[in-house]
Scaffold this active site. Structure first.
Site, PDB file in Angstrom:
ATOM      1  N   LYS A  13      30.244 -36.079  24.012  1.00 50.04           N
ATOM      2  CA  LYS A  13      29.891 -37.223  23.161  1.00 50.04           C
ATOM      3  C   LYS A  13      31.040 -38.229  23.051  1.00 50.04           C
ATOM      4  O   LYS A  13      30.820 -39.429  23.151  1.00 50.04           O
ATOM      5  CB  LYS A  13      29.509 -36.750  21.746  1.00 50.04           C
ATOM      6  N   ARG A  88      25.137 -34.832  10.780  1.00 49.97           N
ATOM      7  CA  ARG A  88      25.233 -33.461  11.301  1.00 49.97           C
ATOM      8  C   ARG A  88      24.082 -32.591  10.803  1.00 49.97           C
ATOM      9  O   ARG A  88      23.844 -31.527  11.355  1.00 49.97           O
ATOM     10  CB  ARG A  88      26.551 -32.810  10.853  1.00 49.97           C
ATOM     11  N   ARG A 123      39.747 -24.824  28.992  1.00 52.36           N
ATOM     12  CA  ARG A 123      40.735 -25.870  28.717  1.00 52.36           C
ATOM     13  C   ARG A 123      42.087 -25.256  28.374  1.00 52.36           C
ATOM     14  O   ARG A 123      42.163 -24.230  27.711  1.00 52.36           O
ATOM     15  CB  ARG A 123      40.270 -26.757  27.547  1.00 52.36           C
ATOM     16  N   ARG A 156      43.935 -23.751  22.844  1.00 57.36           N
ATOM     17  CA  ARG A 156      43.841 -24.162  21.438  1.00 57.36           C
ATOM     18  C   ARG A 156      42.868 -23.234  20.715  1.00 57.36           C
ATOM     19  O   ARG A 156      41.926 -22.715  21.313  1.00 57.36           O
ATOM     20  CB  ARG A 156      43.314 -25.594  21.332  1.00 57.36           C
ATOM     21  N   ARG A 167      30.845 -22.382  16.785  1.00 58.75           N
ATOM     22  CA  ARG A 167      30.522 -23.805  16.662  1.00 58.75           C
ATOM     23  C   ARG A 167      29.151 -24.099  17.265  1.00 58.75           C
ATOM     24  O   ARG A 167      28.389 -24.933  16.744  1.00 58.75           O
ATOM     25  CB  ARG A 167      31.605 -24.652  17.333  1.00 58.75           C
TER      26      ARG A 167
END
Length: 212
Positions: A13, A88, A123, A156, A167
């Site tokens: 996004k 949300r 990542r 992270r 999430r």
């Protein structure tokens, strides 16, 4: 043109919002940036947000929507805006309508959970300079070592597998219902997210009626 970008965490996004800003010349408004901006401005609303966040509490819907309403009333939003990260929940979407904030198109970037998990858990970020890598899409020359400063690469907390799964669960539970909400109003456009960034961007522009 007033747009909302929907999609699971890691769907792209933010990247698409940046491209749309350049192509449509309208601002992208993300919840996080708005909250930081409100605190920086030191307005009454900003002070309220700072107090809530300093206490470690979640900013309630009413306050977030007050900030959205304040932001979209600014001059640079006169020709439109892109909302990223709000609404949300169904309650937030209904509250936007109640406040008279018009939405023209809602773009949902569709991508399978396992693809997102692969994207996010792959990542790596340099612990020294903050440079970003991906073990499959953009690997460093030497495993675990930053190309730029030779710092150690780390995962992270947000990109840890269990965090990503949580999430995604929250997204499916609270945010995915917004697709039905906006589909019933004839505003929803689905875009395939598992393609090139430019390909997804072209599909978004076509979906909102912009010639590409």
């Amino acid at each position: 043109m007033n747009l909302i970008l929907l999609g699971a965490p890691g769907a792209g996004k933010g990247t698409q919002a940046e491209l749309l800003v350049q192509k449509l010349s309208i601002p992208a408004i993300s919840t996080g940036n708005m909250l930081r901006e409100a605190m920086k401005n030191g307005s009454a609303l900003g002070q309220q947000v700072k107090k809530i966040m300093d206490e470690g509490s979640l900013v309630p819907d009413g306050v977030i929507l007050d900030i959205v309403a304040e932001r979209v009333a600014q001059a640079d939003c006169a020709n439109g805006f892109i909302l990223d990260g709000v609404p949300r929940t169904l309650a937030q979407a209904e509250a936007l309508e109640e406040r008279g904030i018009r939405i023209d198109h809602v773009i949902s970037i569709e991508i399978d959970d396992d693809v997102i998990e692969g994207r996010m858990t792959g990542r790596r970020v340099c612990s020294k300079c903050g440079a970003s890598y991906h073990i499959a899409a953009n690997p460093p020359k030497a495993e675990g070592i930053c190309d730029i400063c030779q710092g150690e690469l780390m995962i992270r907390k947000d990109d840890a597998a269990e965090t990503v799964r949580h999430r995604l669960e929250v997204y499916h539970e609270l945010t995915e219902v917004l697709k039905d909400f906006y589909a019933k109003r004839g505003k929803l456009c689905l875009v395939e997210g598992n393609q090139s960034i430019e390909g997804a961007n072209q599909d978004i522009l076509k979906a909102i009626g912009v010639k590409v």
